[in-house]
Design a protein around this motif. Structure first.
Motif, short mmCIF file in Angstrom:
data_model
loop_
_atom_site.label_atom_id
_atom_site.label_comp_id
_atom_site.label_asym_id
_atom_site.label_seq_id
_atom_site.Cartn_x
_atom_site.Cartn_y
_atom_site.Cartn_z
N TRP A 434 -18.41 0.54 1.75
CA TRP A 434 -17.50 -0.07 2.72
C TRP A 434 -16.08 0.44 2.54
CZ3 TRP A 434 -19.92 -5.24 0.98
CH2 TRP A 434 -21.03 -5.53 1.78
N ASN A 435 -15.49 0.84 3.64
CA ASN A 435 -14.05 1.07 3.67
C ASN A 435 -13.43 -0.24 4.12
OD1 ASN A 435 -14.65 3.70 3.13
ND2 ASN A 435 -14.01 4.51 5.11
N ARG A 436 -12.60 -0.84 3.24
CA ARG A 436 -11.99 -2.14 3.56
C ARG A 436 -10.49 -2.01 3.39
NH1 ARG A 436 -15.14 -6.38 3.87
NH2 ARG A 436 -13.32 -7.68 3.62
N TYR A 437 -9.77 -2.55 4.27
CA TYR A 437 -8.32 -2.49 4.11
C TYR A 437 -7.72 -3.89 3.99
CZ TYR A 437 -8.29 2.45 3.94
OH TYR A 437 -8.50 3.74 3.49
N ASP A 438 -8.34 -4.68 3.08
CA ASP A 438 -7.78 -5.99 2.73
C ASP A 438 -6.35 -5.77 2.28
OD1 ASP A 438 -10.27 -7.52 2.91
OD2 ASP A 438 -10.90 -6.38 1.16
N ASN A 439 -5.48 -6.64 2.67
CA ASN A 439 -4.07 -6.56 2.28
C ASN A 439 -3.30 -5.46 3.00
OD1 ASN A 439 -3.97 -8.71 0.58
ND2 ASN A 439 -4.31 -7.52 -1.29
N TRP A 440 -3.96 -4.80 3.95
CA TRP A 440 -3.18 -3.81 4.72
C TRP A 440 -3.42 -4.02 6.22
CZ3 TRP A 440 1.13 -1.64 3.94
CH2 TRP A 440 1.58 -0.63 4.80
N TYR A 441 -4.62 -3.63 6.71
CA TYR A 441 -4.89 -3.90 8.13
C TYR A 441 -5.34 -5.34 8.32
CZ TYR A 441 -4.78 1.21 8.42
OH TYR A 441 -4.41 2.53 8.34
N ILE A 442 -5.90 -5.94 7.25
CA ILE A 442 -6.36 -7.33 7.35
C ILE A 442 -5.65 -8.14 6.26
CG2 ILE A 442 -8.46 -8.70 7.68
CD1 ILE A 442 -10.06 -6.24 6.75
N TYR A 495 4.95 -3.78 -2.74
CA TYR A 495 3.86 -4.33 -1.92
C TYR A 495 2.55 -3.61 -2.25
CZ TYR A 495 1.00 -5.96 1.88
OH TYR A 495 -0.01 -6.54 2.58
N GLN A 496 2.62 -2.28 -2.31
CA GLN A 496 1.40 -1.51 -2.58
C GLN A 496 0.81 -1.90 -3.94
OE1 GLN A 496 1.69 2.61 -3.84
NE2 GLN A 496 0.08 3.19 -2.39
N ALA A 497 1.68 -2.03 -4.93
CA ALA A 497 1.19 -2.36 -6.28
C ALA A 497 0.48 -3.72 -6.26
CB ALA A 497 2.35 -2.36 -7.27
N GLU A 498 1.08 -4.69 -5.58
CA GLU A 498 0.46 -6.03 -5.54
C GLU A 498 -0.84 -6.01 -4.76
OE1 GLU A 498 2.93 -9.31 -4.45
OE2 GLU A 498 4.32 -8.89 -6.10
N ALA A 499 -0.82 -5.30 -3.64
CA ALA A 499 -2.03 -5.25 -2.79
C ALA A 499 -3.18 -4.63 -3.58
CB ALA A 499 -1.73 -4.44 -1.54
N LEU A 500 -2.90 -3.54 -4.27
CA LEU A 500 -3.97 -2.88 -5.02
C LEU A 500 -4.45 -3.74 -6.18
CD1 LEU A 500 -2.93 0.90 -5.16
CD2 LEU A 500 -4.86 -0.11 -3.95
N ALA A 501 -3.51 -4.42 -6.82
CA ALA A 501 -3.89 -5.27 -7.97
C ALA A 501 -4.91 -6.32 -7.51
CB ALA A 501 -2.66 -5.94 -8.56
N GLU A 502 -4.62 -6.97 -6.40
CA GLU A 502 -5.53 -8.02 -5.93
C GLU A 502 -6.89 -7.44 -5.57
OE1 GLU A 502 -4.16 -10.38 -2.61
OE2 GLU A 502 -5.87 -11.75 -2.79
N ARG A 554 3.18 14.47 -6.09
CA ARG A 554 2.50 13.90 -7.26
C ARG A 554 3.45 13.08 -8.12
NH1 ARG A 554 -0.33 16.84 -3.62
NH2 ARG A 554 -2.39 17.39 -4.37
N ARG A 555 4.50 12.54 -7.50
CA ARG A 555 5.39 11.63 -8.24
C ARG A 555 4.76 10.23 -8.17
NH1 ARG A 555 10.99 13.06 -5.25
NH2 ARG A 555 9.64 12.52 -3.49
N PRO A 556 4.64 9.56 -9.33
CA PRO A 556 3.94 8.27 -9.33
C PRO A 556 4.75 7.18 -8.64
CG PRO A 556 4.82 8.78 -11.51
CD PRO A 556 5.06 9.99 -10.67
N LYS A 557 4.06 6.34 -7.90
CA LYS A 557 4.69 5.13 -7.36
C LYS A 557 4.45 4.00 -8.38
CE LYS A 557 3.58 6.75 -2.71
NZ LYS A 557 2.82 6.50 -1.47
N LEU A 558 5.05 2.85 -8.11
CA LEU A 558 4.87 1.71 -9.03
C LEU A 558 3.41 1.38 -9.27
CD1 LEU A 558 7.36 -1.13 -7.98
CD2 LEU A 558 7.32 0.17 -10.13
N SER A 559 2.58 1.60 -8.26
CA SER A 559 1.18 1.20 -8.37
C SER A 559 0.42 1.99 -9.43
CB SER A 559 0.47 1.34 -7.02
OG SER A 559 0.56 2.66 -6.58
#
Ligand code: ADA
Length: 570
Positions: A434-442, A495-502, A554-559
């Motif tokens: 499944w491709n799911r975009y919880d916390n982004w599109y949903i 936001y990205q870091a929190e979304a991915l963490a969840e 390839r510079r790291p973001k907070l996530s």
């Protein structure tokens, strides 16, 4: 050493076609091969993309590539690991062959009566249109050029076209299922011998290999592997060399093909994925071949850097979204023990397109033929986010998944679905993805929502997915590199870091989930549309897909830190 990270031919004579070519745009589409490069032609280095040339950063159209090369007399083939996206190949103005799709290799053959300098010309097309069903305006970029290595190969009276070597383990004993495809280049019958050198043994696989004039034949054999040979695993990626050679009528070797293999099995049992009979959890990234400087033609050192960054994050797996990758990337994965989901080319394509059927079958077939020997490839995929809500769409998924199985029955197959409870094709797949975009599109409670879909999947045999393992094949959130705000708004790194963490917490905690692939490794260029039209992807900020955990440089973001904390197998 050209297409691979190791040498494939000691006997077959080869010469690299990489280096400087003259390139110039074709504006008239006259169809005729030009008689030479105009004064305006520009030197371009291959492998490379023409978008790396100042002034051509957004050129979409036809391009001529030309160079003079010294070639030996006799039977020859020119092998191109990838030309983006369609190519016609001419030698001294004569059309030798053509190929479409950027992401699979092809070869053209000829016979030269005299050695000397010859003019090699390619007409390369990266336009969208009726001729291209898989290369469409998309959430990634279709570049132009000779994007992967190329070489000429001098062929003897017969040659090894390819080999497929599949390891199998029966009651603790390893065997190899071997298929070698051999082709005669002569117009008389010949009797040859096929040998295999592997595990310190030299085996005669087939004496009396009778080839009719110009015949191509497959030879099958089962080989016992000596006891004690090292197995391949993610932790101990032991590789073995297998050298095929053809012995000619004069009892001398006339051709060879060196492959590398790893002894490992992979299979689905119930809702688990077993590697060497041990349950495995796949954790990693979706990765596009994309770089601001090199386009899709990353040098091998840049590929190695990508893999090093992924492993730094704790990844043990990578999905080659959404096409077969440069084989040197798979070689690196073999060496590192990275597990790969490789898929044939297709992202949300239309099954009604007139050339769809022929092109998807070709991409799928050429992928498996070229890459079946890589132990790192543990899953074959196809048809990312295509139509699965209709019976016709589901049938088409069944057809392509079965094609994958026919080509190679030793790996599980899957496709990444975006339709979840509406998907009618789960009955055809080994793994539900499944491709799911919880916390982004949903925006809904992630763990609860996933549990609901899992319960639905397993509740009723009619779903087709009951009892099957599940992979979260895509999930992610956009973040613009350097955009930080305590308010944690969309597009910020926070936001990205929190979304991915969840998501990582919810997905990796769910029983029956055997893998999770973050969308995506790094930010990538999207197709911005052309002419007077703004394409559908031009609304993406920076005309990039910004869901990378790294930006395009390839510079790291907070996530990155979040991923390190959450993804590693504890
Ligand atoms: C889909 C698709 C990806 C990408 C992603 C996104 O899941 O498979 O190619 O487009 O969505 O970023 O929205």
């Amino acid at each position: 050493m050209n297409f691979r990270t190791f040498i494939q031919h000691e006997i077959r004579r080869t010469g690299s076609l990489d280096g400087i070519w003259q390139a110039w745009p074709e504006l008239s589409d006259s169809g005729a091969c030009p008689s030479g490069a105009p004064a305006s032609a520009v030197p371009l280095v291959t492998p490379g993309v023409w978008e790396a040339q100042p002034g051509w950063e957004r050129y979409r159209g036809l391009m001529w590539y030309e160079r003079n090369i010294d070639l030996p007399a006799g039977s020859l083939r020119m092998v191109f690991a990838g030309v983006s996206h369609s190519a016609r190949v001419y030698l001294d103005g004569e059309l030798l062959g053509e190929h479409d799709d950027a992401y699979t290799p092809f070869a053209v053959e000829t016979y030269l009566s005299t050695a000397g300098s010859h003019r090699l010309t390619l007409r390369i097309d990266n336009r969208f249109g009726q001729h291209a069903s898989l290369h469409v305006e998309n959430d990634y970029y279709t570049y132009g050029g000779i994007t992967r290595p190329a070489e000429w190969q001098a062929l003897s009276d017969a040659f090894l076209v390819r080999s497929k070597i599949i390891p199998r383990s029966v009651s603790g004993r390893w065997t190899l299922d071997l298929e070698a495809v051999v082709r005669s280049t002569r117009d008389v019958e010949q009797v040859l011998t096929l040998n295999l050198e592997a595990f310190g043994q030299n085996l005669e696989l087939k004496a009396d290999l009778r080839l009719k004039p110009n015949e191509q034949r497959s030879v099958h054999a089962t080989i016992d592997v000596p006891e004690g040979a090292d197995e391949w695993s993610a932790e101990a990626p032991n590789l073995h060399t297998a050298t095929l050679s053809l012995i000619g009528e004069n009892q001398r070797p006339i051709d060879d093909l060196v492959e590398r293999i790893g002894l490992r099995t992979v299979r689905v049992e119930g809702d688990r994925l077993l590697l060497n009979e041990q349950p495995i959890s796949l954790r990693g990234f979706n990765r596009h071949e994309d770089h601001p400087q090199f386009g899709c033609a990353l040098p091998v050192s840049a590929m190695a850097y990508d893999l090093a960054l992924m492993r730094d994050c704790g990844a043990n797996a990578v999905r080659t979204s959404h096409y077969p990758n440069d084989q040197r990337f798979l070689d690196l994965c073999d060496e590192l023990g990275m597990l790969v989901w490789e898929e044939s080319h297709a992202r949300s394509v239309s099954f009604d397109h007139p050339t769809y059927r022929v092109q998807i079958d070709r991409s799928t077939t050429e992928m498996v033929q070229a890459h079946a020997n890589h132990p790192s490839v543990v899953i074959w995929g196809c048809l990312n986010e295509c139509e699965t809500r209709t019976q016709a769409g589901a049938d088409e998924h069944g057809r392509v998944l079965n094609l994958l199985r026919e080509l190679d029955d030793s790996r599980p197959v899957t496709y990444a679905s975006m339709y979840h409870e509406q998907d009618l094709a789960y009955g055809h797949t080994d793994i539900v993805s499944w491709n799911r975009y919880d916390n982004w599109y949903i925006r809904e409670p992630v763990a609860e929502k996933l549990k609901g879909v899992m319960d639905w999947l397993h509740a009723d045999p009619a779903t087709g997915g009951q009892g099957k393992p599940v992979i979260l094949s895509e999930f992610g959130a956009g973040a613009i590199y350097g955009y930080r705000k305590a308010t944690c708004d969309r597009w910020t790194e926070e936001y990205q870091a929190e979304a991915l963490a969840e998501c990582l917490d919810a997905y990796l905690d769910q029983s029956g989930v055997i893998g999770a692939f973050i969308w995506q490794f790094c930010d990538v260029r999207v197709t911005e549309g052309g002419g007077t039209q703004h394409g559908p992807w031009s609304t993406r900020p920076r005309t990039m897909n910004n869901k990378g955990v790294f930006d395009e440089y390839r510079r790291p973001k907070l996530s990155k830190q979040t991923v390190i904390e959450k993804m590693r197998i504890k």
